[in-house]
Motif scaffolding. Structure first.
Motif, short mmCIF file in Angstrom:
data_model
loop_
_atom_site.label_atom_id
_atom_site.label_comp_id
_atom_site.label_asym_id
_atom_site.label_seq_id
_atom_site.Cartn_x
_atom_site.Cartn_y
_atom_site.Cartn_z
N ALA A 129 0.82 -1.21 0.00
CA ALA A 129 0.00 0.00 0.00
C ALA A 129 0.85 1.27 0.00
O ALA A 129 0.33 2.37 -0.19
N ARG A 130 2.15 1.11 0.21
CA ARG A 130 3.03 2.30 0.29
C ARG A 130 3.15 3.01 -1.05
O ARG A 130 3.07 4.23 -1.13
N ASP A 131 3.38 2.26 -2.12
CA ASP A 131 3.63 2.85 -3.43
C ASP A 131 2.35 3.03 -4.23
O ASP A 131 1.41 2.24 -4.11
N GLU A 132 2.34 4.07 -5.06
CA GLU A 132 1.27 4.22 -6.05
C GLU A 132 1.70 3.53 -7.34
O GLU A 132 1.24 2.44 -7.66
N PHE A 133 2.61 4.13 -8.09
CA PHE A 133 3.20 3.47 -9.26
C PHE A 133 4.61 2.97 -8.96
O PHE A 133 5.15 2.17 -9.70
N GLY A 134 5.22 3.46 -7.90
CA GLY A 134 6.52 2.98 -7.50
C GLY A 134 7.68 3.60 -8.26
O GLY A 134 7.50 4.36 -9.21
N ALA A 135 8.87 3.24 -7.83
CA ALA A 135 10.08 3.75 -8.47
C ALA A 135 10.20 3.24 -9.89
O ALA A 135 9.71 2.16 -10.23
N GLY A 136 10.87 4.02 -10.73
CA GLY A 136 11.06 3.63 -12.12
C GLY A 136 12.49 3.87 -12.57
O GLY A 136 13.20 4.71 -12.03
N PHE A 137 12.90 3.09 -13.57
CA PHE A 137 14.25 3.19 -14.12
C PHE A 137 14.13 3.23 -15.63
O PHE A 137 13.47 2.37 -16.24
N VAL A 138 14.76 4.21 -16.26
CA VAL A 138 14.57 4.43 -17.69
C VAL A 138 15.90 4.35 -18.44
O VAL A 138 16.96 4.70 -17.90
N LYS A 139 15.82 3.88 -19.68
CA LYS A 139 16.99 3.83 -20.55
C LYS A 139 16.54 4.11 -21.98
O LYS A 139 15.54 3.53 -22.44
N THR A 140 17.26 4.98 -22.66
CA THR A 140 16.94 5.31 -24.05
C THR A 140 18.08 4.85 -24.95
O THR A 140 19.25 5.11 -24.66
N SER A 141 17.71 4.13 -26.00
CA SER A 141 18.68 3.66 -26.99
C SER A 141 18.18 4.08 -28.36
O SER A 141 17.20 3.52 -28.87
N GLY A 142 18.83 5.09 -28.94
CA GLY A 142 18.36 5.59 -30.23
C GLY A 142 16.98 6.18 -30.11
O GLY A 142 16.74 7.08 -29.30
N ASP A 143 16.03 5.66 -30.90
CA ASP A 143 14.68 6.19 -30.86
C ASP A 143 13.74 5.34 -30.00
O ASP A 143 12.52 5.46 -30.10
N LEU A 144 14.31 4.49 -29.13
CA LEU A 144 13.51 3.61 -28.29
C LEU A 144 13.79 3.86 -26.81
O LEU A 144 14.95 4.00 -26.40
N THR A 145 12.73 3.92 -26.03
CA THR A 145 12.83 4.12 -24.59
C THR A 145 12.20 2.95 -23.86
O THR A 145 11.12 2.49 -24.23
N VAL A 146 12.89 2.44 -22.84
CA VAL A 146 12.35 1.40 -21.98
C VAL A 146 12.34 1.92 -20.55
O VAL A 146 13.32 2.54 -20.11
N GLU A 147 11.25 1.69 -19.84
CA GLU A 147 11.20 2.01 -18.42
C GLU A 147 10.68 0.81 -17.64
O GLU A 147 9.64 0.25 -17.97
N TYR A 148 11.44 0.42 -16.61
CA TYR A 148 10.96 -0.57 -15.65
C TYR A 148 10.45 0.20 -14.44
O TYR A 148 11.20 0.90 -13.77
N ARG A 149 9.18 0.04 -14.15
CA ARG A 149 8.59 0.69 -12.98
C ARG A 149 7.83 -0.36 -12.19
O ARG A 149 7.42 -1.39 -12.74
N ARG A 150 7.64 -0.13 -10.90
CA ARG A 150 7.04 -1.18 -10.08
C ARG A 150 5.64 -1.55 -10.59
O ARG A 150 5.24 -2.72 -10.55
N ALA A 151 4.88 -0.58 -11.08
CA ALA A 151 3.50 -0.84 -11.51
C ALA A 151 3.40 -1.26 -12.97
O ALA A 151 2.38 -1.83 -13.37
N TYR A 152 4.43 -0.96 -13.79
CA TYR A 152 4.35 -1.29 -15.21
C TYR A 152 5.73 -1.27 -15.85
O TYR A 152 6.69 -0.73 -15.31
N ILE A 153 5.80 -1.87 -17.03
CA ILE A 153 6.96 -1.72 -17.90
C ILE A 153 6.48 -0.98 -19.14
O ILE A 153 5.36 -1.19 -19.62
N LEU A 154 7.31 -0.07 -19.62
CA LEU A 154 6.93 0.77 -20.76
C LEU A 154 8.01 0.70 -21.82
O LEU A 154 9.21 0.68 -21.50
N CYS A 155 7.60 0.68 -23.06
CA CYS A 155 8.54 0.82 -24.17
C CYS A 155 7.89 1.68 -25.24
O CYS A 155 6.70 1.49 -25.56
N ALA A 156 8.63 2.66 -25.73
CA ALA A 156 8.09 3.58 -26.74
C ALA A 156 9.11 3.79 -27.85
O ALA A 156 10.32 3.78 -27.61
N ARG A 157 8.57 3.98 -29.04
CA ARG A 157 9.40 4.27 -30.20
C ARG A 157 9.09 5.69 -30.66
O ARG A 157 7.94 6.03 -30.96
#
Length: 309
Positions: A129-157
């Motif tokens: 119950a402490r976190d809402e979406f939680g901490a996140g860690f992001v990395k961008t490689s060229g035109d692609l971004t990845v984020e690992y977050r406690r509530a979700y993983i995201l990837c965008a081009r």
């Protein structure tokens, strides 16, 4: 609806790689009740599914008409989306700070801090119950971004020609399953990184940036999602190789630090399955840090399975 018995059944179907059982279970799926949609998506990871079986399963989940060619691509998207929804335990220890940095940061991710990371800071870190979406860690490689977050993983081009973004919810029963209504969301815009790094609940569904994946996908854009998932898979395997290569010294130091704090099991798993069934080390496996030698299953094993061990 108590979905845990279904989750347990999915675990065993994937363990047996039982195509017939996978089709039969998805046949009972109700489009009006998406409570166990994460499990339905995960069943596409049964490798012996025939094209006709995949198409039948897709028709039980999606309302749109899907031709044979699109069905193969969409089934692949479902399989990988379903796998990632249950893969979050493999990043649990990698995101924990040690001597000022987590292993993810040593590898190359940047830790983000946002207003909706924490819901109630007075609670201990282990309290879900402490976190809402939680901490996140992001990395961008060229035109692609990845984020690992406690509530979700995201990837965008980020391209003008083929922009797309995919968010896959953490479908763990311990944390994440109640943070977003749907197990996966898509967007077809070129969303700036600054926007992606500050998502909130209003960005998902209705008039938000992201729409639920199961509401239907433009069949002519399925390849865009495959490109994103290819990048996520490549990043995931690159992290695994780093742990046994350049990052081995950091990994060993972290394991020594954690030895008296929490049990950690270095395991090899099939990279095309959730972290449920640890394997002996072999080629083409993925190294992950799990909480025990039996894998991080969403719910406990069936009694008859335990007796057979």
């Amino acid at each position: 609806m108590d979905t845990k018995p279904i989750t347990q059944e999915v675990q065993e179907i994937l363990r047996r790689q039982d195509a017939h059982a996978a089709v039969a279970l998805v046949h009972s799926y109700d489009k009006a009740n998406t409570a166990w949609l994460p499990e339905a998506l995960c069943l596409f990871n049964v490798r012996s599914l025939l094209p006709a079986q995949k198409k039948q399963m897709l028709q039980n989940i999606f309302t749109q008409n899907i031709d044979d060619a699109a069905a193969e691509v969409l089934a692949d998207i479902c399989a990988r989306t379903g796998r990632y929804g249950f893969a979050f335990p493999q990043w649990r220890f990698l995101s924990q700070g040690f001597n000022g940095k987590s292993l993810l940061e040593h590898y190359g991710f940047i830790r983000l801090a946002r207003n909706n990371d924490v819901r109630d800071a007075s609670l201990p870190p282990r309290d879900p119950a402490r976190d809402e979406f939680g901490a996140g860690f992001v990395k961008t490689s060229g035109d692609l971004t990845v984020e690992y977050r406690r509530a979700y993983i995201l990837c965008a081009r980020h391209t003008a020609a083929a922009p797309a973004a995919l968010v896959i919810r953490n479908s763990s029963y311990f944390f994440g399953r109640d943070r977003l209504p749907a197990p996966a969301y898509v967007a077809w815009e070129n969303i700036p990184p600054a926007v992606l790094q500050n998502l909130n609940i209003e960005n998902f569904g209705n008039k938000g940036l992201f729409q639920p994946l199961h509401n239907g996908l433009p069949l002519d854009k399925l390849q865009h999602l495959q490109t994103i998932l290819d990048h996520m898979d490549a990043e995931d395997m690159s992290l695994s190789r780093w742990l046994t290569g350049q990052g081995q010294s950091q990994l060993m130091a972290f394991l020594a630090h954690m030895a008296t704090i929490a049990p950690i099991h270095c395991a090899h798993i099939d990279p095309q399955l959730p972290p449920w069934f640890p394997l002996d080390e072999a080629a083409d496996t993925k190294l992950v840090l799990l909480s025990g030698p039996s894998g991080d299953l969403p719910v406990g094993e069936r009694k008859e399975v335990q007796k057979n061990k």
